[in-house]
Design a protein around this motif. Structure first.
Motif, PDB file in Angstrom:
ATOM      1  N   SER A   2     -69.679 -19.854  -2.065  1.00 43.30           N
ATOM      2  CA  SER A   2     -69.600 -18.478  -1.589  1.00 43.30           C
ATOM      3  C   SER A   2     -70.293 -17.544  -2.565  1.00 43.30           C
ATOM      4  CB  SER A   2     -68.127 -18.072  -1.448  1.00 43.30           C
ATOM      5  OG  SER A   2     -68.016 -16.682  -1.297  1.00 43.30           O
ATOM      6  N   GLY A   3     -71.117 -16.594  -2.032  1.00 47.58           N
ATOM      7  CA  GLY A   3     -71.772 -15.627  -2.890  1.00 47.58           C
ATOM      8  C   GLY A   3     -70.788 -14.769  -3.650  1.00 47.58           C
ATOM      9  N   VAL A   4     -69.670 -14.413  -3.018  1.00 49.80           N
ATOM     10  CA  VAL A   4     -68.663 -13.584  -3.674  1.00 49.80           C
ATOM     11  C   VAL A   4     -68.100 -14.285  -4.906  1.00 49.80           C
ATOM     12  CG1 VAL A   4     -66.413 -12.467  -3.387  1.00 49.80           C
ATOM     13  CG2 VAL A   4     -68.072 -12.424  -1.520  1.00 49.80           C
ATOM     14  N   LEU A   5     -67.887 -15.589  -4.786  1.00 52.70           N
ATOM     15  CA  LEU A   5     -67.272 -16.354  -5.868  1.00 52.70           C
ATOM     16  C   LEU A   5     -68.282 -16.939  -6.847  1.00 52.70           C
ATOM     17  CD1 LEU A   5     -64.522 -18.246  -3.834  1.00 52.70           C
ATOM     18  CD2 LEU A   5     -64.206 -16.280  -5.325  1.00 52.70           C
ATOM     19  N   ALA A   6     -69.573 -16.629  -6.667  1.00 57.93           N
ATOM     20  CA  ALA A   6     -70.607 -17.195  -7.536  1.00 57.93           C
ATOM     21  C   ALA A   6     -70.361 -16.928  -9.025  1.00 57.93           C
ATOM     22  CB  ALA A   6     -71.983 -16.675  -7.113  1.00 57.93           C
ATOM     23  N   PRO A   7     -69.932 -15.716  -9.433  1.00 56.23           N
ATOM     24  CA  PRO A   7     -69.673 -15.514 -10.869  1.00 56.23           C
ATOM     25  C   PRO A   7     -68.596 -16.447 -11.416  1.00 56.23           C
ATOM     26  CG  PRO A   7     -69.789 -13.416  -9.720  1.00 56.23           C
ATOM     27  CD  PRO A   7     -69.745 -14.475  -8.659  1.00 56.23           C
ATOM     28  N   LEU A   8     -67.587 -16.706 -10.594  1.00 53.53           N
ATOM     29  CA  LEU A   8     -66.515 -17.602 -11.011  1.00 53.53           C
ATOM     30  C   LEU A   8     -67.022 -19.031 -11.126  1.00 53.53           C
ATOM     31  CD1 LEU A   8     -63.523 -17.956 -11.667  1.00 53.53           C
ATOM     32  CD2 LEU A   8     -63.075 -18.142  -9.216  1.00 53.53           C
ATOM     33  N   ALA A   9     -67.847 -19.458 -10.171  1.00 48.63           N
ATOM     34  CA  ALA A   9     -68.407 -20.808 -10.209  1.00 48.63           C
ATOM     35  C   ALA A   9     -69.275 -21.009 -11.440  1.00 48.63           C
ATOM     36  CB  ALA A   9     -69.218 -21.072  -8.940  1.00 48.63           C
ATOM     37  N   ALA A  10     -70.100 -20.016 -11.761  1.00 44.84           N
ATOM     38  CA  ALA A  10     -70.979 -20.122 -12.922  1.00 44.84           C
ATOM     39  C   ALA A  10     -70.177 -20.193 -14.211  1.00 44.84           C
ATOM     40  CB  ALA A  10     -71.928 -18.933 -12.957  1.00 44.84           C
ATOM     41  N   ARG A  11     -69.106 -19.402 -14.274  1.00 42.51           N
ATOM     42  CA  ARG A  11     -68.297 -19.399 -15.486  1.00 42.51           C
ATOM     43  C   ARG A  11     -67.556 -20.721 -15.649  1.00 42.51           C
ATOM     44  NH1 ARG A  11     -66.342 -14.974 -14.388  1.00 42.51           N
ATOM     45  NH2 ARG A  11     -64.112 -15.247 -14.153  1.00 42.51           N
ATOM     46  N   TYR A  12     -67.049 -21.269 -14.556  1.00 40.53           N
ATOM     47  CA  TYR A  12     -66.353 -22.547 -14.644  1.00 40.53           C
ATOM     48  C   TYR A  12     -67.309 -23.652 -15.086  1.00 40.53           C
ATOM     49  CZ  TYR A  12     -63.411 -26.542 -13.708  1.00 40.53           C
ATOM     50  OH  TYR A  12     -62.686 -27.696 -13.869  1.00 40.53           O
ATOM     51  N   ALA A  13     -68.526 -23.618 -14.570  1.00 39.92           N
ATOM     52  CA  ALA A  13     -69.507 -24.627 -14.957  1.00 39.92           C
ATOM     53  C   ALA A  13     -69.744 -24.594 -16.461  1.00 39.92           C
ATOM     54  CB  ALA A  13     -70.817 -24.403 -14.206  1.00 39.92           C
ATOM     55  N   SER A  14     -69.736 -23.407 -17.049  1.00 39.72           N
ATOM     56  CA  SER A  14     -69.958 -23.315 -18.493  1.00 39.72           C
ATOM     57  C   SER A  14     -68.761 -23.817 -19.280  1.00 39.72           C
ATOM     58  CB  SER A  14     -70.263 -21.863 -18.887  1.00 39.72           C
ATOM     59  OG  SER A  14     -69.100 -21.063 -18.822  1.00 39.72           O
ATOM     60  N   VAL A  64     -58.182 -12.841   0.132  1.00 38.52           N
ATOM     61  CA  VAL A  64     -58.704 -11.528  -0.247  1.00 38.52           C
ATOM     62  C   VAL A  64     -60.143 -11.654  -0.723  1.00 38.52           C
ATOM     63  CG1 VAL A  64     -58.507  -9.663  -1.942  1.00 38.52           C
ATOM     64  CG2 VAL A  64     -56.466 -10.484  -0.772  1.00 38.52           C
ATOM     65  N   CYS A  65     -60.412 -12.665  -1.556  1.00 34.21           N
ATOM     66  CA  CYS A  65     -61.764 -12.840  -2.111  1.00 34.21           C
ATOM     67  C   CYS A  65     -62.796 -13.148  -1.034  1.00 34.21           C
ATOM     68  CB  CYS A  65     -61.763 -13.964  -3.142  1.00 34.21           C
ATOM     69  SG  CYS A  65     -60.744 -13.632  -4.584  1.00 34.21           S
ATOM     70  N   LEU A  66     -62.394 -13.911  -0.024  1.00 31.85           N
ATOM     71  CA  LEU A  66     -63.351 -14.365   0.981  1.00 31.85           C
ATOM     72  C   LEU A  66     -63.269 -13.580   2.284  1.00 31.85           C
ATOM     73  CD1 LEU A  66     -63.316 -18.231   0.416  1.00 31.85           C
ATOM     74  CD2 LEU A  66     -64.826 -16.487  -0.537  1.00 31.85           C
ATOM     75  N   GLU A  71     -67.457  -8.957   1.004  1.00 29.77           N
ATOM     76  CA  GLU A  71     -68.861  -9.348   0.946  1.00 29.77           C
ATOM     77  C   GLU A  71     -69.731  -8.157   0.563  1.00 29.77           C
ATOM     78  OE1 GLU A  71     -69.713 -10.996   4.757  1.00 29.77           O
ATOM     79  OE2 GLU A  71     -68.407 -12.742   4.476  1.00 29.77           O
ATOM     80  N   GLN A  72     -70.978  -8.438   0.179  1.00 32.39           N
ATOM     81  CA  GLN A  72     -71.914  -7.383  -0.195  1.00 32.39           C
ATOM     82  C   GLN A  72     -71.980  -6.321   0.893  1.00 32.39           C
ATOM     83  OE1 GLN A  72     -73.800  -7.517  -3.204  1.00 32.39           O
ATOM     84  NE2 GLN A  72     -74.303  -5.383  -2.730  1.00 32.39           N
ATOM     85  N   GLY A  73     -71.773  -5.069   0.507  1.00 28.41           N
ATOM     86  CA  GLY A  73     -71.789  -3.973   1.464  1.00 28.41           C
ATOM     87  C   GLY A  73     -70.436  -3.656   2.067  1.00 28.41           C
ATOM     88  N   GLU A  78     -66.906  -3.948  -4.255  1.00 28.97           N
ATOM     89  CA  GLU A  78     -67.001  -3.479  -5.642  1.00 28.97           C
ATOM     90  C   GLU A  78     -65.785  -3.878  -6.475  1.00 28.97           C
ATOM     91  OE1 GLU A  78     -67.671   0.661  -8.163  1.00 28.97           O
ATOM     92  OE2 GLU A  78     -68.085   0.592  -6.020  1.00 28.97           O
ATOM     93  N   PRO A  79     -64.542  -3.628  -6.028  1.00 26.71           N
ATOM     94  CA  PRO A  79     -63.398  -4.032  -6.855  1.00 26.71           C
ATOM     95  C   PRO A  79     -63.253  -5.540  -7.007  1.00 26.71           C
ATOM     96  CG  PRO A  79     -62.666  -3.093  -4.763  1.00 26.71           C
ATOM     97  CD  PRO A  79     -64.116  -2.815  -4.862  1.00 26.71           C
ATOM     98  N   VAL A  80     -63.560  -6.304  -5.953  1.00 26.88           N
ATOM     99  CA  VAL A  80     -63.456  -7.763  -6.059  1.00 26.88           C
ATOM    100  C   VAL A  80     -64.528  -8.297  -7.002  1.00 26.88           C
ATOM    101  CG1 VAL A  80     -63.692  -9.944  -4.795  1.00 26.88           C
ATOM    102  CG2 VAL A  80     -62.334  -8.072  -3.820  1.00 26.88           C
ATOM    103  N   HIS A  81     -65.751  -7.807  -6.866  1.00 21.54           N
ATOM    104  CA  HIS A  81     -66.844  -8.280  -7.712  1.00 21.54           C
ATOM    105  C   HIS A  81     -66.578  -7.934  -9.179  1.00 21.54           C
ATOM    106  CE1 HIS A  81     -70.905  -9.423  -8.859  1.00 21.54           C
ATOM    107  NE2 HIS A  81     -71.016  -8.264  -9.493  1.00 21.54           N
ATOM    108  N   ALA A  82     -66.132  -6.708  -9.455  1.00 23.00           N
ATOM    109  CA  ALA A  82     -65.858  -6.304 -10.832  1.00 23.00           C
ATOM    110  C   ALA A  82     -64.781  -7.174 -11.456  1.00 23.00           C
ATOM    111  CB  ALA A  82     -65.430  -4.832 -10.855  1.00 23.00           C
ATOM    112  N   TRP A  83     -63.793  -7.542 -10.669  1.00 21.21           N
ATOM    113  CA  TRP A  83     -62.714  -8.416 -11.156  1.00 21.21           C
ATOM    114  C   TRP A  83     -63.228  -9.820 -11.433  1.00 21.21           C
ATOM    115  CZ3 TRP A  83     -59.599 -11.898  -7.760  1.00 21.21           C
ATOM    116  CH2 TRP A  83     -58.511 -12.465  -8.416  1.00 21.21           C
TER     117      TRP A  83
END
Length: 254
Positions: A2-14, A64-66, A71-73, A78-83
């Motif tokens: 999911s694009g919304v969860l992409a930051p979380l996926a990238a962080r977990y990979a690290s 809530v996240c999905l 989603e974008q727009g 904004e609040p979900v992405h910032a979190w």
């Protein structure tokens, strides 16, 4: 994923190759700490079962996240992405009666599982949470263990660490982390299947031998081969930092 969860996926990979003691994230300034409120309905006369309440919490946090509004727009983006860009903290609280009904007016999603109800709210800075949330408490409330039975075939599974004691509020936050991490790493086809099932998942306390067998000794390989990931706690409340609290497993329908 999911694009919304992409930051979380990238962080977990690290995190996958890091020892537990190196997975703690830098502490944010108090006025910048963001969290998702997770409100557990715990009526005095008819309390829910512990397992059903935790399953509802895991589903609500992910829903809530999905949600399309995240989603974008969308109005929640904004609040979900910032979190999600920071540490995915959750603030678990209990509510009953008029206090439970009051939080239904706040932006979020209520999930019901086996009569248990949980409302996950839109994340915000902890210092700016509405009074309907800040007046709620979790301390002093817990639920006894129950016997939930067999896990339905193909349902994602969240296993609680059998060696770690957690309050129901702490466990609710941890299984919410687990469902989100699992969704973040899934392929679009798998995520679509889960969405069709309402993001339902099973929560169980692992048996000691089961926990030992599923532990990701090589996290990246364990995910690729067995679709198992670990939730490591940051150590802000109740338990030591780096403790693995939950193992999340994606399970095939067969």
């Amino acid at each position: 994923m999911s694009g919304v969860l992409a930051p979380l996926a990238a962080r977990y990979a690290s995190w996958l190759g890091l020892p537990a003691e190196r997975t703690a994230e830098p502490e944010a300034a108090p006025d910048q700490v963001r969290a998702m409120p997770v409100v557990l309905r715990m009526e005095r006369a008819e309390p829910p079962t512990r397992t059903a309440l935790l399953e509802a919490a895991a589903t609500a946090a992910l829903a809530v996240c999905l949600d399309e509004r995240a989603e974008q727009g969308g109005e929640w983006h904004e609040p979900v992405h910032a979190w999600l860009e920071g540490h995915i903290r959750k603030v678990a609280r209990r509510a009953r009666g008029a206090h439970w009904h009051a939080v239904q007016n706040l932006p979020g999603i209520t999930v019901t599982v086996g009569g248990a109800q949980v409302r996950a709210l839109l994340p915000d800075r902890v210092a700016e949470l509405p009074k309907e949330v800040t007046r709620l408490q979790i301390s002093g409330s817990d639920l006894p263990d129950d016997e939930p039975g067999a896990v339905p075939a193909g349902m994602p599974l969240l296993l609680l660490n059998p060696e770690v004691t957690m309050t129901v509020g702490k466990a609710a936050a941890q299984v919410g982390h687990g469902s989100m991490l699992l969704a973040a790493l899934l392929a679009e086809r798998e995520l679509a299947r889960w969405k069709d099932d309402g993001y339902r998942c099973a929560v169980r306390t692992a048996k000691s031998e089961e926990w030992a067998a599923l532990q990701p000794r090589d996290p990246a390989a364990t995910w690729q081969e067995r679709k198992v990931l670990a939730v490591r706690d940051a150590g802000y409340t109740e338990i030591a930092p780096g403790t693995v609290t939950v193992l999340a497993q994606w399970r095939d329908e067969s």
